[in-house]
Enzyme design. Structure first.
Site, PDB file in Angstrom:
ATOM      1  N   LYS A  75      42.866  -5.198 -20.792  1.00 58.10           N
ATOM      2  CA  LYS A  75      41.703  -5.893 -21.349  1.00 58.10           C
ATOM      3  C   LYS A  75      42.166  -7.230 -21.885  1.00 58.10           C
ATOM      4  O   LYS A  75      43.330  -7.394 -22.234  1.00 58.10           O
ATOM      5  CB  LYS A  75      41.113  -5.076 -22.502  1.00 58.10           C
ATOM      6  CG  LYS A  75      39.682  -5.427 -22.820  1.00 58.10           C
ATOM      7  CD  LYS A  75      38.731  -4.631 -21.970  1.00 58.10           C
ATOM      8  CE  LYS A  75      37.301  -5.067 -22.145  1.00 58.10           C
ATOM      9  NZ  LYS A  75      36.378  -4.116 -21.500  1.00 58.10           N
ATOM     10  N   LYS A 122      39.059   5.560 -19.234  1.00 62.20           N
ATOM     11  CA  LYS A 122      37.819   5.318 -18.502  1.00 62.20           C
ATOM     12  C   LYS A 122      38.110   5.080 -17.023  1.00 62.20           C
ATOM     13  O   LYS A 122      37.495   5.668 -16.136  1.00 62.20           O
ATOM     14  CB  LYS A 122      37.127   4.081 -19.107  1.00 62.20           C
ATOM     15  CG  LYS A 122      35.800   3.744 -18.485  1.00 62.20           C
ATOM     16  CD  LYS A 122      35.361   2.303 -18.754  1.00 62.20           C
ATOM     17  CE  LYS A 122      35.349   1.938 -20.202  1.00 62.20           C
ATOM     18  NZ  LYS A 122      34.641   0.657 -20.448  1.00 62.20           N
ATOM     19  N   GLY A 155      34.353  -9.251 -16.287  1.00 59.21           N
ATOM     20  CA  GLY A 155      33.590  -9.695 -17.460  1.00 59.21           C
ATOM     21  C   GLY A 155      33.512  -8.637 -18.537  1.00 59.21           C
ATOM     22  O   GLY A 155      33.898  -7.491 -18.345  1.00 59.21           O
ATOM     23  N   ASP A 156      33.026  -9.050 -19.673  1.00 53.94           N
ATOM     24  CA  ASP A 156      32.681  -8.174 -20.795  1.00 53.94           C
ATOM     25  C   ASP A 156      31.714  -9.025 -21.628  1.00 53.94           C
ATOM     26  O   ASP A 156      31.131  -9.983 -21.094  1.00 53.94           O
ATOM     27  CB  ASP A 156      33.957  -7.767 -21.572  1.00 53.94           C
ATOM     28  CG  ASP A 156      33.733  -6.569 -22.491  1.00 53.94           C
ATOM     29  OD1 ASP A 156      33.784  -5.432 -22.019  1.00 53.94           O
ATOM     30  OD2 ASP A 156      33.466  -6.773 -23.702  1.00 53.94           O
ATOM     31  N   GLN A 159      40.114   1.685 -21.926  1.00 52.10           N
ATOM     32  CA  GLN A 159      40.002   1.377 -20.492  1.00 52.10           C
ATOM     33  C   GLN A 159      40.932   2.261 -19.654  1.00 52.10           C
ATOM     34  O   GLN A 159      40.605   2.615 -18.533  1.00 52.10           O
ATOM     35  CB  GLN A 159      40.310  -0.107 -20.281  1.00 52.10           C
ATOM     36  CG  GLN A 159      39.750  -0.680 -18.996  1.00 52.10           C
ATOM     37  CD  GLN A 159      38.302  -1.146 -19.128  1.00 52.10           C
ATOM     38  OE1 GLN A 159      37.939  -1.770 -20.121  1.00 52.10           O
ATOM     39  NE2 GLN A 159      37.478  -0.857 -18.151  1.00 52.10           N
TER      40      GLN A 159
HETATM   41  N1  GLU Z   1      34.146  -4.770 -19.271  1.00 55.91           N
HETATM   42  C1  GLU Z   1      33.737  -3.628 -18.520  1.00 55.91           C
HETATM   43  C2  GLU Z   1      34.224  -2.366 -19.181  1.00 55.91           C
HETATM   44  O1  GLU Z   1      34.238  -2.293 -20.382  1.00 55.91           O
HETATM   45  C3  GLU Z   1      34.073  -3.744 -17.040  1.00 55.91           C
HETATM   46  C4  GLU Z   1      35.507  -3.972 -16.708  1.00 55.91           C
HETATM   47  C5  GLU Z   1      35.774  -4.258 -15.233  1.00 55.91           C
HETATM   48  O2  GLU Z   1      34.843  -4.262 -14.436  1.00 55.91           O
HETATM   49  O3  GLU Z   1      36.947  -4.461 -14.923  1.00 55.91           O
HETATM   50  O4  GLU Z   1      34.563  -1.386 -18.568  1.00 55.91           O
END
Ligand code: GLU
Length: 449
Positions: A130, A118, A169-170, A115
């Site tokens: 996360k 990303k 979410g995830d 993350q």
């Molecule tokens: N879970 C999503 C990801 O893997 C979105 C995370 C978010 O919107 O904060 O990037």
């Protein structure tokens, strides 16, 4: 793992193994990034001297807590939940919560680590974090899910804030769960702090396009990769693993670009519909009825359902893994390439194993790693935060345009960085290096953090 690390990076990796025993997915995610950073240390030796990589590999803060809750029969259950606040050099920790029985610290850390890069790639002011729990929502009633979310937030709230840590979410967490968590946060803090969670409902601070964003973004990305090769999605056959939020909206956008999606799946099996997957039907089954994908064939008798089938054995031009980590291995990658696949873009986080990635790259197909290809979800979360901060809400068209711009710019940055570092077409290098340099520069500017 086959790819050898640079001699400066191998000891860093060994240290990560030693300090984080048993966290295999975290090791895999770190290795994949370190594989590409050798040339960065040659160009920027100060990052090595200042131990930036070692610092990035160690989360700023890790929270592990008990979540007790009662089911509808009154029986007590105890789950474990996590929030790993990995890096806040670019902004508040940002990343989803995953509810799935497979969740343990190693999964949350791999996700949190990815993350960081990303989120940096999106160009938005968000750090990386996360969370999740080993809670299994499957078969649970709405009241059970609500009680679980409330219990979880009763502990988690003290670690959150719109300027501190902003979950979303995830897997296993969608608008409904975000609602339960937001309600509990609001009750405890006595604050209507919209920007503390993203993925909210449209009537209470959510953003248009957030639901669609990850899947749409993945298709924008694959469209850009094909365009860079003078090709397009028009007339291509496509398979999309999964049938959750990411898969559904990837299929929807791909169909708009003229691709024919012939298969999707869930953990029980694969649906093949040569006439093209009926996306409205999948939406109804998964979003409204919340049932298994096997029910698809009851409504579409010409489609086939293969229990526990392997979706990657279906010949296609484009494959989008949108289910979960390590769902596509070396053997699957080989089959896809032999069957004429020309592009793979990851809607899920780390869905391709290291062996699979090597096969795609050796075959020279367009391969877009999750850090770049699925960044549209979190990018649109940042747009939701922006709307919350200005107490505004944007139109669908405007928000989708912003998402598209984010994906085009991620693609361009990855493409150009790969060329600059002598690996044209290598989006793994492009994504890791672009994300790393942005975070490293910010960390450097903020002093020893
Ligand atoms: N879970 C999503 C990801 O893997 C979105 C995370 C978010 O919107 O904060 O990037």
């Amino acid at each position: 793992m086959a790819v050898k690390l640079d001699e400066k990076l191998e000891p860093i990796y060994q240290e990560v193994l030693l300090r984080n025993p048993g966290e295999t997915e975290f090791h895999q995610a770190v290795h994949e990034v370190l594989e590409t950073l050798g040339p960065v240390l040659v160009k920027y030796p100060e990052f090595a001297d200042k131990k930036v990589i070692q610092r990035i590999c160690e989360p700023e803060r890790q929270i592990i807590f008990r979540v007790p809750w009662q089911d509808d029969k009154g029986e007590i259950h105890i789950n474990r939940a996590f929030r790993v606040e990995f890096n806040s050099a670019l902004g508040p920790y940002k990343g989803g919560m995953r509810f799935h029985p497979s969740v343990y610290l190693g999964i949350v850390k791999f996700l949190g680590f990815e993350q960081i890069f990303k989120n940096a790639l999106t160009g938005m002011p968000i750090g990386g974090g996360k969370g999740g729990s080993d809670f299994d929502p499957k078969g649970r009633s709405e009241s059970e899910i609500m009680r679980f979310c409330q219990s979880l937030m009763t502990e988690l709230y003290r670690h959150l804030g719109e300027y501190t840590d902003v979950p979303a979410g995830d897997i296993g967490v969608s608008g409904r769960e975000i609602g339960f968590m937001f309600g509990q946060y609001k009750r405890i803090t006595n604050r209507y702090e919209s920007g503390v969670l993203t993925g909210k409902g449209l009537g209470w601070g959510g953003s248009l396009v957030r639901t669609e964003a990850t899947g749409y973004g993945t298709v924008f990305f694959v469209h850009e990769m094909l365009k860079a090769r003078g090709d397009s999605l028009d007339g291509k056959t496509m398979v999309v693993s999964g049938s959750g939020n990411v898969a559904i909206y990837a299929m929807e956008k791909a169909a708009e670009y003229g691709a024919k999606v012939i298969a999707c799946s869930d953990s029980g099996g694969v649906v093949i519909d040569e006439q093209g997957i009926d996306i409205e039907l999948v939406k109804r089954l998964k979003e409204v009825e919340r049932c298994r994908i096997s029910a698809y064939v009851d409504a579409r008798p010409k489609a086939r359902y293969i229990k526990q089938g392997n979706i990657w054995s279906i010949p296609c031009h484009v494959a989008l893994p949108c289910a979960t980590q390590n769902e596509l291995n070396g053997k699957d990658a080989k089959t896809l390439v032999e069957n004429g696949c020309i592009a793979v873009a990851e809607g899920a986080n780390m869905p391709t194993t290291p062996e699979g990635i090597q096969i795609f790259q050796a075959a020279g197909i367009a391969y877009g790693p999750g850090k770049a290809a699925n960044a549209g979800g979190v990018g649109t979360s940042a747009l939701e935060m922006q709307q919350n901060a200005s107490r505004d809400s944007w139109s669908f068209e405007h928000t989708e345009q912003r998402l598209e711009q984010i994906m085009i710019s991620i693609h361009r940055n990855c493409y150009e960085t790969a060329e600059e570092f002598g690996a044209p077409g290598n989006y793994v290098m492009g994504a890791n290096i672009t994300g790393f340099i942005r975070v490293a520069r910010a960390m450097d500017a903020l002093g020893l953090i």
